[in-house]
Design a protein around this motif. Structure first.
Motif, PDB file in Angstrom:
ATOM      1  N   PHE A  16      57.939 -35.916  -7.144  1.00  0.00           N
ATOM      2  CA  PHE A  16      59.518 -34.853  -6.682  1.00  0.00           C
ATOM      3  C   PHE A  16      59.323 -33.762  -5.933  1.00  0.00           C
ATOM      4  O   PHE A  16      60.275 -32.991  -5.508  1.00  0.00           O
ATOM      5  CB  PHE A  16      60.514 -34.725  -7.434  1.00  0.00           C
ATOM      6  CG  PHE A  16      61.322 -36.643  -8.447  1.00  0.00           C
ATOM      7  CD1 PHE A  16      61.829 -37.142  -7.011  1.00  0.00           C
ATOM      8  CD2 PHE A  16      60.466 -36.899  -9.046  1.00  0.00           C
ATOM      9  CE1 PHE A  16      62.576 -38.737  -7.642  1.00  0.00           C
ATOM     10  CE2 PHE A  16      61.108 -38.404  -9.404  1.00  0.00           C
ATOM     11  CZ  PHE A  16      61.863 -38.971  -8.968  1.00  0.00           C
ATOM     12  N   ALA A  19      59.925 -32.102  -2.226  1.00  0.00           N
ATOM     13  CA  ALA A  19      60.762 -33.580  -1.779  1.00  0.00           C
ATOM     14  C   ALA A  19      62.295 -33.368  -2.115  1.00  0.00           C
ATOM     15  O   ALA A  19      62.812 -32.570  -3.329  1.00  0.00           O
ATOM     16  CB  ALA A  19      60.569 -35.129  -2.189  1.00  0.00           C
ATOM     17  N   ALA A  21      65.957 -34.030  -3.268  1.00  0.00           N
ATOM     18  CA  ALA A  21      65.825 -34.694  -5.153  1.00  0.00           C
ATOM     19  C   ALA A  21      67.845 -34.632  -5.398  1.00  0.00           C
ATOM     20  O   ALA A  21      68.255 -34.002  -4.984  1.00  0.00           O
ATOM     21  CB  ALA A  21      65.727 -34.769  -5.803  1.00  0.00           C
ATOM     22  N   LYS A  98      65.723 -39.808  -5.306  1.00  0.00           N
ATOM     23  CA  LYS A  98      65.617 -39.691  -4.225  1.00  0.00           C
ATOM     24  C   LYS A  98      66.851 -39.886  -3.571  1.00  0.00           C
ATOM     25  O   LYS A  98      66.530 -40.110  -2.363  1.00  0.00           O
ATOM     26  CB  LYS A  98      64.418 -40.607  -3.622  1.00  0.00           C
ATOM     27  CG  LYS A  98      62.865 -40.111  -4.526  1.00  0.00           C
ATOM     28  CD  LYS A  98      61.860 -39.418  -3.665  1.00  0.00           C
ATOM     29  CE  LYS A  98      60.723 -38.720  -4.273  1.00  0.00           C
ATOM     30  NZ  LYS A  98      60.325 -38.568  -3.630  1.00  0.00           N
ATOM     31  N   GLU A  99      67.697 -40.891  -4.224  1.00  0.00           N
ATOM     32  CA  GLU A  99      68.911 -41.089  -3.310  1.00  0.00           C
ATOM     33  C   GLU A  99      70.481 -40.881  -4.172  1.00  0.00           C
ATOM     34  O   GLU A  99      69.695 -40.731  -5.453  1.00  0.00           O
ATOM     35  CB  GLU A  99      69.086 -42.674  -3.301  1.00  0.00           C
ATOM     36  CG  GLU A  99      67.487 -43.665  -2.148  1.00  0.00           C
ATOM     37  CD  GLU A  99      67.886 -42.614  -1.052  1.00  0.00           C
ATOM     38  OE1 GLU A  99      69.162 -42.896  -0.827  1.00  0.00           O
ATOM     39  OE2 GLU A  99      66.957 -42.768  -0.491  1.00  0.00           O
TER      40      GLU A  99
END
Length: 103
Positions: A16, A19, A21, A98-99
């Motif tokens: 993660f 990125a 998150a 991530k979603e």
């Protein structure tokens, strides 16, 4: 969930880093945060168990959870970390995805 294996948990957490998150975090009945979107710039697992997990956001802020004992990567690619007491009750949770998490 399985008991923390520090190198494995660190490797999953590092997926993660760099990125965006979504965070779900709670600590008994005192704190509850869901779908807090951040860019994770650093992530750490510290201690010898129970563990401390710290996330740095956008280079500006930190979230640190203590007493983490278990983890798993679920079928949706979300990292689920939790801390259980001696009676098996969950005291803390830190989930990264991530979603967005379901409401």
């Amino acid at each position: 969930m399985i008991p923390i294996i520090k190198p494995d948990a660190e490797a999953k957490l590092s997926e993660f880093t760099g990125a965006e998150a979504y965070i779900h975090s709670e600590a008994t009945s005192y704190v509850f945060v869901r779908n807090f979107k951040v860019r994770v710039t650093e992530a750490f697992v510290a201690g010898e168990g129970p563990y401390r997990v710290a996330l740095r956001f956008d280079g500006h802020g930190w979230l640190r959870m203590e007493a983490i004992t278990h983890y798993e990567m679920d079928e949706h690619g979300r990292l689920l970390l939790a801390g259980y007491d001696d009676s098996g009750r969950m005291n803390v949770a830190l989930h990264l995805g991530k979603e967005p998490f379901p409401e």
